[in-house]
Scaffold this active site. Structure first.
Site, PDB file in Angstrom:
ATOM      1  N   ASP A 106       0.979  -1.400  -0.065  1.00 48.87           N
ATOM      2  CA  ASP A 106      -0.181  -0.084   0.190  1.00 48.87           C
ATOM      3  C   ASP A 106       0.755   1.378  -0.112  1.00 48.87           C
ATOM      4  OD1 ASP A 106       1.022  -0.339   2.528  1.00 48.87           O
ATOM      5  OD2 ASP A 106      -1.029  -0.307   3.629  1.00 48.87           O
ATOM      6  N   LYS A 157       4.428   3.815  17.135  1.00 49.88           N
ATOM      7  CA  LYS A 157       3.437   5.174  17.459  1.00 49.88           C
ATOM      8  C   LYS A 157       3.955   5.887  18.867  1.00 49.88           C
ATOM      9  CE  LYS A 157      -0.222   3.138  14.917  1.00 49.88           C
ATOM     10  NZ  LYS A 157      -0.250   1.832  14.855  1.00 49.88           N
ATOM     11  N   ASP A 217       1.489   6.283   1.999  1.00 59.17           N
ATOM     12  CA  ASP A 217       0.753   5.287   2.237  1.00 59.17           C
ATOM     13  C   ASP A 217      -0.746   5.477   1.959  1.00 59.17           C
ATOM     14  OD1 ASP A 217      -0.971   3.577   3.522  1.00 59.17           O
ATOM     15  OD2 ASP A 217      -0.234   3.885   5.669  1.00 59.17           O
TER      16      ASP A 217
HETATM   17  P1  GTP Z   1      -5.911  -1.445   7.728  1.00 62.40           P
HETATM   18  O1  GTP Z   1      -6.863  -2.583   8.021  1.00 62.40           O
HETATM   19  O2  GTP Z   1      -6.602  -0.332   6.953  1.00 62.40           O
HETATM   20  O3  GTP Z   1      -5.069  -1.086   8.657  1.00 62.40           O
HETATM   21  O4  GTP Z   1      -5.067  -2.077   6.540  1.00 62.40           O
HETATM   22  P2  GTP Z   1      -4.320  -3.225   6.253  1.00 62.40           P
HETATM   23  O5  GTP Z   1      -4.966  -4.553   6.588  1.00 62.40           O
HETATM   24  O6  GTP Z   1      -3.650  -3.414   4.754  1.00 62.40           O
HETATM   25  O7  GTP Z   1      -2.934  -3.244   7.194  1.00 62.40           O
HETATM   26  P3  GTP Z   1      -1.700  -2.626   7.117  1.00 62.40           P
HETATM   27  O8  GTP Z   1      -1.937  -1.070   6.685  1.00 62.40           O
HETATM   28  O9  GTP Z   1      -1.249  -2.330   8.482  1.00 62.40           O
HETATM   29  O10 GTP Z   1      -1.063  -3.430   6.375  1.00 62.40           O
HETATM   30  C1  GTP Z   1       0.285  -3.129   5.744  1.00 62.40           C
HETATM   31  C2  GTP Z   1       0.464  -3.965   4.591  1.00 62.40           C
HETATM   32  O11 GTP Z   1       0.663  -5.289   5.093  1.00 62.40           O
HETATM   33  C3  GTP Z   1      -0.525  -3.907   3.590  1.00 62.40           C
HETATM   34  O12 GTP Z   1       0.132  -4.123   2.307  1.00 62.40           O
HETATM   35  C4  GTP Z   1      -1.522  -5.166   4.032  1.00 62.40           C
HETATM   36  O13 GTP Z   1      -1.961  -5.754   2.702  1.00 62.40           O
HETATM   37  C5  GTP Z   1      -0.281  -6.155   4.242  1.00 62.40           C
HETATM   38  N1  GTP Z   1      -0.823  -7.160   5.465  1.00 62.40           N
HETATM   39  C6  GTP Z   1      -1.315  -6.640   6.654  1.00 62.40           C
HETATM   40  N2  GTP Z   1      -1.733  -7.803   7.393  1.00 62.40           N
HETATM   41  C7  GTP Z   1      -1.249  -8.687   6.426  1.00 62.40           C
HETATM   42  C8  GTP Z   1      -1.429 -10.071   6.672  1.00 62.40           C
HETATM   43  O14 GTP Z   1      -2.141 -10.873   7.891  1.00 62.40           O
HETATM   44  N3  GTP Z   1      -1.167 -10.911   5.569  1.00 62.40           N
HETATM   45  C9  GTP Z   1      -0.634 -10.663   4.436  1.00 62.40           C
HETATM   46  N4  GTP Z   1      -0.301 -11.387   3.395  1.00 62.40           N
HETATM   47  N5  GTP Z   1      -0.316  -9.108   4.416  1.00 62.40           N
HETATM   48  C10 GTP Z   1      -0.832  -8.398   5.306  1.00 62.40           C
END
Ligand code: GTP
Length: 343
Positions: A106, A157, A217
């Protein structure tokens, strides 16, 4: 060189847009987001890419398939239930046999990955984390380093006074394959809270690289909009925008699309329409005298006559009634507003 893109998160902060479209493939200037990361990896000569998926994996696999259309080779590592960023990395172990670039799926950036990898290799690092400077670090994972750029401490954070560093984790790492040994298989695990502290504790050569150019982001509605604005306003020259906007004559009531807006050529744009600093997806119908400003409209939406859409995101197949005024709204797919709505 290999790459892993972490693309399995639920994208809750971008809801309702991510209810039917996983965040890694939300359209940014009418292209699924991961296109930009794949392009960046290709520029650095990386063509062996693994996508780590969990949330609605089929929708992402359908777009990228084996990667042939993008001139790369794509593997998929799919988790039955989300394992967190670190667990997802371990889950892709069989595809990670060389030095790997690991990217949060992202992050819109123009990082020079080849330069960052060279920096990693010159220092014989086991791990390198890319950092970006920000004004307010309180919502991010701060990384403290020494004068040589060696990582010293992670502060997630931070509260006021907890750190003096202004550099945050940019969600891009260069990792040697043995780093996988720090992660237990099949467990939920985190880079920030578990893998990185373990690497530090083990005294591995762990370096940082500060990226001073573009980084965003895209995971919040405002930053999603910003990503679209920045691309169409040429803030990322590595990703030039090709416009194939519908063309109209110069008659007085001809639609007006400003210089930066991107409108898919399949759209129907009626007389008197004005489109300013916006992106309109395929097969939309924009009725007479509607005005769309600083907004992104996803595919197959219909914007009614004399409606005004400002600072908003309209999901797929939206219907906006005539003379409605929509300002600062995020509408999920198939939203329907009656005529004269004001939101
Ligand atoms: P929010 O729910 O809005 O916080 O978004 P998110 O679920 O994408 O979480 P976050 O922005 O913290 O994740 C950062 C990156 O890691 C993103 O590109 C997510 O797709 C990826 N990511 C987060 N959790 C996982 C997971 O459990 N498995 C995988 N494969 N990717 C993850």
């Amino acid at each position: 060189m290999q790459a892993l893109i972490l693309a399995g998160g639920k994208g809750t902060r971008l809801r309702p847009l991510t209810i039917h479209t996983p965040k890694p493939v939300v359209p940014i200037v009418n292209k699924p987001f991961l296109n930009y990361q794949i392009d960046l990896l290709k520029r650095a000569g990386v063509k062996d890419i693994t996508l780590s998926l969990s949330y609605q994996p089929g929708k992402i696999e359908e777009i990228f398939a084996d990667g042939q259309d993008y001139d790369v080779r794509i593997h998929y590592a799919v988790e039955a239930s989300p394992l967190g960023t670190g667990g997802a990395y371990k889950n892709a172990e069989k595809y990670l046999t060389e030095t790997a670039i690991v990217f949060n799926g992202d992050v819109l950036t123009d990082m020079d990955l080849a330069r960052i990898v060279a920096h990693h290799k010159e220092r014989k690092a086991a791990a390198t984390v890319v950092l970006v400077p920000v004004e307010n670090v309180s919502a991010y994972g701060v990384v403290e380093t020494d004068s040589e750029g060696r990582v010293q401490r992670f502060v997630e954070k931070p509260k006021p006074g907890e750190t003096t560093s202004n550099t945050i984790n940019a969600g891009c790492y260069i990792l040697e394959p043995h780093i996988l040994n720090y992660v237990p298989a099949g467990e939920t695990y985190s880079f920030e809270y578990q893998i990185f502290p373990s690497i530090l504790k083990a005294g591995e050569p762990f370096y940082s690289y500060i990226w001073n150019d573009y980084w965003l982001d895209i995971g919040k509605p405002q930053s999603y909009l910003q990503a679209n604005y920045d691309l169409i306003n040429d803030k990322l020259p590595v990703f030039p925008v090709y416009r194939h906007n519908p063309q109209f004559g110069n008659s007085e009531d001809a639609p007006k699309i400003d210089y930066v807006s991107v409108v898919d050529p399949s759209c129907t744009i009626k007389p008197g329409v004005e489109i300013i600093n916006s992106v309109i997806g395929p097969n939309c119908i924009i009725e007479e005298k509607a005005r769309i400003e600083n907004s992104v409209v996803w595919a197959a939406s219909r914007i009614g006559k004399e409606a005004v859409i400002c600072n908003s995101i309209i999901g797929k197949s939206g219907i906006i009634g005539k003379s409605s005024v929509v300002d600062g709204a995020i509408l999920g797919d198939k939203s329907s507003l009656t005529d004269y709505t004001i939101i």
